[in-house]
Design an enzyme around this catalytic site. Structure first.
Site, short mmCIF file in Angstrom:
data_model
loop_
_atom_site.label_atom_id
_atom_site.label_comp_id
_atom_site.label_asym_id
_atom_site.label_seq_id
_atom_site.Cartn_x
_atom_site.Cartn_y
_atom_site.Cartn_z
N ASP A 1 35.71 11.18 -2.01
CA ASP A 1 34.57 11.69 -2.77
C ASP A 1 34.51 10.93 -4.09
OD1 ASP A 1 32.55 13.56 -3.75
OD2 ASP A 1 34.20 14.33 -5.00
N ASP B 1 32.47 11.83 -7.46
CA ASP B 1 32.46 12.57 -8.73
C ASP B 1 33.53 13.66 -8.72
OD1 ASP B 1 30.30 10.93 -9.16
OD2 ASP B 1 28.79 12.48 -8.89
MG LIG Z 1 33.10 15.83 -6.16
#
Ligand SMILES: [Mg+2]
Ligand SMILES: [Zn+2]
Length: 195
Positions: free
Chosen positions: A9, A11
Site C-alpha cells: 500500500d 499512503d
Molecule cells: Mg494506506
C-alpha cells in the site's frame, strides 16, 4: 517459475499518511521505507505498489499528479538504492466523478484487480505472495486475493487496530511496527522455506 510478490500500500505504509497527497511537496517517505524495499529487492521478491487514488475521480487532483508523485517516489527510493518493480493505482470511485472515473471498478481495494494485473504482468504467484498495508481494507484485499496480509502500525494502522469496528472479523495474518519490520519478517519466512 512464478515469482513471489510483495504488494505495498502507498499512503501510511510507504509514505506518510497526510490525507490526499495533492502536491509533490506533500510526499514524504516513511523513515525506513527505502531500506525495507531494498531488502525485498535483494531477496529477489517483486515489490509492487498498489494504491487507491480516488482523489482523481473526486476531482481533488488530476491523474497527471498521481504519475508525477510516483516519479518523485521512485526518485527518492532510487537515491537510497531501492526500486519498485511496478506501480498500480486505481483512480476510480463508484459514486462520484465524471464518466470513466465514476466506476464500480475491479481495481479499487479491497477488490483485487491491481493484484490480478500484476500477477499477469510480472508473473507473480499471488497465492505465495504478501500484502503490506495500514488499513483493514488492505487486509481484506490481500485475503480476497489469497495472499498473506501484514498490517503495519504506521499511517492508520495503529488506530484501525485499536478502534475499527471490523476488528475481530478481519484478522491480519501478521502485524508489524512498520514496513521494514514487515519486510524483514517476509524475507526471514521466505529464507526458511528455501532451506
Ligand atoms: Mg494506506
Ligand atoms: Zn479502479
Amino acid at each position: 517459475m512464478p515469482r513471489v510478490g510483495v504488494f505495498l500500500d502507498r499512503d501510511g505504509t510507504v509514505i506518510e499518511e497526510v490525507g490526499y497527497v495533492n502536491h509533490p511537496e506533500r510526499l514524504r517517505l516513511l523513515p525506513r521505507s527505502a531500506e525495507a524495499i531494498r531488502l525485498l529487492n535483494d531477496a529477489g521478491l517483486a515489490a509492487v505498489l498498489v494504491t487507491n487514488q480516488s482523489g482523481v475521480a473526486r476531482g481533488y487532483f488530476p491523474e497527471k499528479l498521481v504519475q508525477e508523485l510516483h516519479a518523485t517516489l521512485e526518485r527518492l527510493l532510487a537515491r537510497e538504492g531501492a526500486r519498485l518493480d511496478a506501480i498500480y493505482y486505481c483512480p476510480h470511485h463508484p459514486d462520484v466523478g465524471p464518466p470513466g472515473l465514476r466506476l464500480d471498478c475491479d481495481c479499487r481495494k479491497p477488490r483485487t484487480g491491481m493484484l490480478d494485473r500484476a500477477a499477469v504482468d510480472l508473473g507473480i504467484d499471488v497465492a505465495r505472495s504478501y500484502m503490506i498495508g495500514d488499513t483493514f481494507r488492505d487486509v481484506k484485499c490481500a485475503q480476497a486475493a489469497g495472499a498473506l496480509a501484514i498490517m503495519v502500525q504506521t499511517g492508520y494502522g495503529k488506530g484501525e487496530l485499536e478502534y475499527h469496528p471490523d476488528r475481530g472479523r478481519v484478522i491480519p495474518d501478521h502485524q508489524a511496527s512498520d514496513l521494514l519490520d514487515a519486510a524483514a519478517w517476509i524475507v526471514t519466512r521466505e529464507r526458511a522455506k528455501g532451506d
